[in-house]
Design a protein around this motif. Structure first.
Motif, short mmCIF file in Angstrom:
data_model
loop_
_atom_site.label_atom_id
_atom_site.label_comp_id
_atom_site.label_asym_id
_atom_site.label_seq_id
_atom_site.Cartn_x
_atom_site.Cartn_y
_atom_site.Cartn_z
N SER A 197 71.28 -46.83 -26.76
CA SER A 197 72.62 -47.30 -26.45
C SER A 197 73.63 -46.17 -26.64
CB SER A 197 73.02 -48.45 -27.38
OG SER A 197 72.11 -49.52 -27.31
N ASN A 198 74.69 -46.19 -25.84
CA ASN A 198 75.73 -45.18 -26.01
C ASN A 198 76.22 -45.15 -27.45
OD1 ASN A 198 75.57 -44.61 -23.31
ND2 ASN A 198 77.64 -45.29 -22.79
N GLY A 199 76.21 -43.97 -28.05
CA GLY A 199 76.70 -43.81 -29.40
C GLY A 199 75.67 -43.97 -30.48
N ARG A 200 74.50 -44.47 -30.16
CA ARG A 200 73.50 -44.71 -31.21
C ARG A 200 73.06 -43.39 -31.85
NH1 ARG A 200 72.74 -49.22 -33.95
NH2 ARG A 200 71.85 -50.56 -32.32
N ILE A 212 80.85 -38.55 -17.57
CA ILE A 212 81.54 -39.24 -18.66
C ILE A 212 80.52 -39.70 -19.72
CG2 ILE A 212 83.72 -39.73 -17.52
CD1 ILE A 212 82.64 -42.46 -16.70
N ASP A 213 80.35 -41.02 -19.91
CA ASP A 213 79.43 -41.49 -20.95
C ASP A 213 78.08 -41.94 -20.41
OD1 ASP A 213 80.28 -43.77 -19.69
OD2 ASP A 213 80.92 -44.82 -21.49
N ALA A 313 82.12 -34.50 -9.59
CA ALA A 313 83.33 -34.06 -10.29
C ALA A 313 82.95 -33.29 -11.56
CB ALA A 313 84.21 -35.25 -10.63
N GLY A 314 81.93 -33.77 -12.27
CA GLY A 314 81.48 -33.07 -13.47
C GLY A 314 80.93 -31.69 -13.15
N ALA A 315 80.17 -31.57 -12.06
CA ALA A 315 79.63 -30.27 -11.67
C ALA A 315 80.76 -29.31 -11.30
CB ALA A 315 78.67 -30.44 -10.50
N ALA A 316 81.78 -29.82 -10.63
CA ALA A 316 82.92 -28.96 -10.27
C ALA A 316 83.64 -28.48 -11.52
CB ALA A 316 83.87 -29.73 -9.36
N ARG A 317 83.85 -29.37 -12.47
CA ARG A 317 84.53 -28.97 -13.70
C ARG A 317 83.74 -27.89 -14.43
NH1 ARG A 317 85.54 -33.03 -18.70
NH2 ARG A 317 83.29 -33.24 -18.44
N VAL A 350 89.51 -41.91 -9.30
CA VAL A 350 89.87 -43.18 -9.91
C VAL A 350 89.13 -44.33 -9.22
CG1 VAL A 350 91.76 -44.80 -10.32
CG2 VAL A 350 92.08 -42.37 -10.76
N ARG A 351 88.92 -44.21 -7.94
CA ARG A 351 88.13 -45.25 -7.25
C ARG A 351 86.70 -45.28 -7.78
NH1 ARG A 351 90.49 -43.70 -1.31
NH2 ARG A 351 92.26 -45.18 -1.30
N ALA A 352 86.15 -44.11 -8.10
CA ALA A 352 84.81 -44.09 -8.69
C ALA A 352 84.82 -44.78 -10.05
CB ALA A 352 84.32 -42.65 -8.84
N LEU A 353 85.86 -44.56 -10.84
CA LEU A 353 85.97 -45.24 -12.12
C LEU A 353 86.14 -46.75 -11.93
CD1 LEU A 353 88.25 -42.81 -14.17
CD2 LEU A 353 85.75 -42.95 -14.13
N ASP A 354 86.88 -47.13 -10.90
CA ASP A 354 86.99 -48.56 -10.58
C ASP A 354 85.62 -49.13 -10.23
OD1 ASP A 354 89.73 -48.52 -10.97
OD2 ASP A 354 90.22 -48.35 -8.84
N GLY A 355 84.84 -48.36 -9.47
CA GLY A 355 83.49 -48.81 -9.13
C GLY A 355 82.62 -48.96 -10.35
N LEU A 356 82.76 -48.05 -11.30
CA LEU A 356 81.99 -48.15 -12.54
C LEU A 356 82.39 -49.40 -13.33
CD1 LEU A 356 80.00 -47.01 -14.59
CD2 LEU A 356 81.85 -45.57 -15.48
N ALA A 357 83.69 -49.67 -13.41
CA ALA A 357 84.13 -50.88 -14.10
C ALA A 357 83.59 -52.12 -13.42
CB ALA A 357 85.66 -50.92 -14.16
N ALA A 358 83.58 -52.12 -12.09
CA ALA A 358 83.05 -53.26 -11.35
C ALA A 358 81.55 -53.43 -11.59
CB ALA A 358 83.33 -53.09 -9.85
N LEU A 359 80.84 -52.30 -11.64
CA LEU A 359 79.40 -52.34 -11.89
C LEU A 359 79.10 -52.91 -13.27
CD1 LEU A 359 76.47 -51.54 -11.12
CD2 LEU A 359 76.99 -49.26 -12.03
N ARG A 360 79.84 -52.47 -14.27
CA ARG A 360 79.62 -52.96 -15.62
C ARG A 360 79.91 -54.45 -15.73
NH1 ARG A 360 81.96 -47.61 -18.94
NH2 ARG A 360 80.01 -46.41 -18.68
N ALA A 361 80.97 -54.90 -15.05
CA ALA A 361 81.27 -56.33 -15.05
C ALA A 361 80.17 -57.11 -14.33
CB ALA A 361 82.62 -56.57 -14.39
N GLN A 362 79.67 -56.55 -13.23
CA GLN A 362 78.61 -57.20 -12.46
C GLN A 362 77.35 -57.39 -13.30
OE1 GLN A 362 76.07 -54.75 -9.77
NE2 GLN A 362 77.05 -55.92 -8.14
#
Length: 466
Positions: A197-200, A212-213, A313-317, A350-362
């Protein structure tokens, strides 16, 4: 004291032998380094060895052993760490020419805990650039190969770690998993691979995250008992990592309920992988568990869209940390990902982050009554090392995204996933099945893995001798 071991020992066997002084840390280290010397030129598991530092750590462990003051069961046990995790005094290349001369200034938390337990870190293991590939072929260090058959890939991005463990160089390795990077390679090499789990497993110091995480520190081991031993000593909260402080209480006593699926409609899966999952579901049902077939709780197309955007985005950064170098020195795949990331707008991200939030809710909405899901770890067994992806899966043409069908959703939601050995392929290649728990539910995964291992009618083939 005994002489050098003649066969690879598990971490638990090493711990027991060290405790009764039947072997010394120096002997275990010498054996590990001898195994590396025999096998690594072929397998490409390690990118850096630290025999002098390891010898000092082994000598300190030996002094504690002689004084009866061992720090933990891992005190004096040789281990490996993946190249993208920071270990002070050892290079961290991240599989990249851009970091070819980088040595981190400090240990990440998991390495601090390895040292505090007395483990002897012998070196760093191979990973593809930025740990962003399903096979391990670093532009800086070259290919890692599968110990079961060096003509096959060990997978990625923890290919060096699984090669080191499966070949018996070390009993376990600390690695990472952002899209399946412990579980998928474990399935190709007959190992146990945990993405907690994240953070374990707390984190503080390291490279900027690609997604991100999505990424967690994981553990790879030949034996489940070794994985549980390492997990018990390395997991736990640390105030430097707020995610490590946010765990629910353990699930109420009682047997976990299991939902299972062996395929995803419209996606590729090898028939023997599917059969291995079904067999494990029947074993658990025969053992008295409530086992229910169910649809996958996630939208794999959404998983891929979100991961593709966030990792680009992470690879670009990361690439832009070397603005004058990356277009010349990055691998083709990373250069292409970085270009995609640079072409993204803030709104796209931000749309990708919105998609992630939607996926987690799903996934939360679709999870249902199950405490644990049983499914494939990967869509197929290991494939030819020079191919980017399997040429075919189940008689159909393979493609680059096939192997993440069952893995990356776990990273997206931050839950624990454990790949365990299933019935091997008819041609002897290892196959893995995956247990996915609720957030914080690692104990359920270990318990079910023990049940499957005890009830399995198959025998895991002996690991290749190296």
């Amino acid at each position: 004291m005994t002489t050098e071991p003649t066969a690879p020992l598990s971490a638990t066997a090493m711990a027991e032998a060290l405790e009764r002084r039947a072997v010394t840390p120096a002997t275990l280290l010498a054996d590990a380094l001898a195994r590396v010397a025999r096998a690594d030129a072929t397998l490409g598991a390690f990118v850096h060895l630290d025999p002098d530092g390891a010898a000092r750590a082994a000598a300190e462990a030996g002094a504690r052993q002689a004084a009866g003051r061992r720090l933990s069961p891992l005190d004096g046990v040789p281990v490996a760490v993946k190249d993208n995790i920071w270990v002070a005094g050892m290079p961290a290349h991240w599989g990249s020419r851009m970091w070819s001369d980088f040595t981190p200034p400090c240990d990440d938390i998991v390495v601090e805990r390895l040292r505090a337990a007395g483990a002897v870190i012998i070196g760093k293991t191979n990973t593809p650039e930025f740990a962003l590939s399903g096979r391990t072929d670093s532009p800086l260090h070259g290919k890692a190969r599968n110990p079961w058959n060096p003509a096959l890939t060990p997978g990625g991005s923890s290919g060096g770690s699984v090669a080191a463990v499966a070949a018996g160089m070390v009993p376990f390795s600390v690695a990472t998993d952002a899209g399946g990077s412990t579980r998928i390679p474990a399935s190709y090499t007959g190992l146990y691979g945990l993405r907690p789990s994240n953070g374990r497993l707390a984190r503080r110091h390291g490279f900027p995250p690609m997604g991100i995480d999505f990424q967690a520190v994981g553990i790879l081991a030949r034996e489940l008992a070794d994985l549980e031993l390492a997990y018990g000593l390395l997991a736990g909260p640390d105030e430097r990592d707020p995610a490590s402080l946010r765990f629910p209480p353990p699930r109420a006593a009682g047997r976990p309920r299991i939902g299972w699926f062996a395929r995803y409609e419209g996606e590729l899966v090898h028939p023997e992988v599917e059969a291995a999952v079904i067999e494990c579901a029947r074993l658990l049902e025969a053992a008295g568990y409530e086992v229910t077939p169910c649809p996958p709780p996630y939208d794999v197309a959404l998983v891929r869209r979100v991961w593709g955007a966030i990792s680009s985005a992470g690879a670009a950064r990361a690439a832009e940390l070397h603005p004058e170098r990356w277009r010349k020195e990055a691998s083709g795949a990373i250069a292409a990902a970085a270009e995609r990331g640079l072409a993204m707008s803030a709104v796209d991200y931000v749309r990708a982050l919105d998609g992630l939030a939607a996926l987690r809710a799903q996934v939360s909405e679709n999870w249902g009554a199950a405490d644990v899901y049983l499914c494939p770890s990967a869509a197929s067994p290991a494939w030819a090392i020079d191919d980017e992806f399997p040429a075919e899966i189940g008689g159909k043409p393979g493609h680059a995204a096939a192997q993440n069908t069952f893995a990356t959703w776990v990273n997206a939601v931050g839950h624990p996933g454990l790949s365990i050995p299933g019935r091997p392929h008819a041609d002897g290649r290892p196959l893995g099945v995956q247990l996915v728990g609720r957030f914080g539910g690692e104990a359920d995964l270990f318990a079910l893995a023990r049940v499957i291992a005890a009830a399995a009618p198959w025998t895991r083939p002996p690991f290749p001798a190296w």
